[in-house]
Design an enzyme around this catalytic site. Structure first.
Site, PDB file in Angstrom:
ATOM      1  N   ALA A  10       0.837  -1.206   0.000  1.00 10.63           N
ATOM      2  CA  ALA A  10       0.000   0.000   0.000  1.00 10.63           C
ATOM      3  C   ALA A  10       0.867   1.250   0.000  1.00 10.63           C
ATOM      4  O   ALA A  10       0.585   2.222  -0.709  1.00 10.63           O
ATOM      5  CB  ALA A  10      -0.928   0.001   1.218  1.00 10.63           C
ATOM      6  N   TYR A  11       1.936   1.232   0.763  1.00  9.44           N
ATOM      7  CA  TYR A  11       2.862   2.367   0.797  1.00  9.44           C
ATOM      8  C   TYR A  11       3.488   2.582  -0.588  1.00  9.44           C
ATOM      9  O   TYR A  11       3.538   3.693  -1.106  1.00  9.44           O
ATOM     10  CB  TYR A  11       3.942   2.139   1.850  1.00  9.44           C
ATOM     11  CG  TYR A  11       4.974   3.234   1.898  1.00  9.44           C
ATOM     12  CD1 TYR A  11       4.692   4.440   2.520  1.00  9.44           C
ATOM     13  CD2 TYR A  11       6.226   3.077   1.314  1.00  9.44           C
ATOM     14  CE1 TYR A  11       5.629   5.470   2.557  1.00  9.44           C
ATOM     15  CE2 TYR A  11       7.167   4.086   1.347  1.00  9.44           C
ATOM     16  CZ  TYR A  11       6.859   5.274   1.973  1.00  9.44           C
ATOM     17  OH  TYR A  11       7.787   6.285   1.998  1.00  9.44           O
TER      18      TYR A  11
END
Length: 146
Positions: free
Chosen positions: A14-15
């Site tokens: 996600a990052y």
């Protein structure tokens, strides 16, 4: 495309997706705003000593004998020399915000250590840029530059 990672959320991917989205959106903005004299750039601050790691790395997921914690701390301690302070991490953003050398020719570029840098092929994918732009419009209910 599962932009919101609703089917499977994992912090590290996600990052990474958020960083790719920053670049894609910046390039899309640069392409759409060139006639408006807007300069849109994005940057990598470097690996900084912040609290972000506690949201990305789950120590509970690592199976290690608690007796080894001191050893892990000793091995990990030199990492401080491979990371930047938050002040050093802000240097590229400060440079981009205040430099008189940044002009319309630089719009859409990605910077690392106050210099233009290359990006992954996915970041220059115009179809992905358009998709993110259109999804941003849809998800916010707003119509930005077209």
């Amino acid at each position: 495309m599962d932009l919101m990672l609703q089917s499977k959320y994992e912090p590290w991917p996600a990052y990474g997706n958020s960083k790719l989205a920053n670049i894609l959106f910046t390039k899309a903005l640069a392409n759409r705003s060139n006639k408006d004299n807007i300069i849109a750039v994005t940057c990598h601050p470097g690996v900084c000593r912040t609290e972000l790691g506690r949201y990305i790395f789950d120590p509970a997921a690592v199976k290690i004998n608690p007796a080894l914690y001191p050893l892990v701390a000793v091995i990990g301690a030199p990492a401080i020399y491979l990371t930047k302070s938050s002040a050093k991490g802000a240097q590229t953003q400060s440079f981009l915000a205040g430099s008189s050398s940044i002009d319309q020719r630089m719009t859409g570029l990605y910077y690392d250590n106050s210099k233009p840098a290359s990006v992954l092929p996915a970041a220059v994918d115009v179809a992905l840029q358009d998709y993110l732009w259109n999804e941003s419009n849809r998800l916010t209910g707003e119509k930005f530059l077209s």
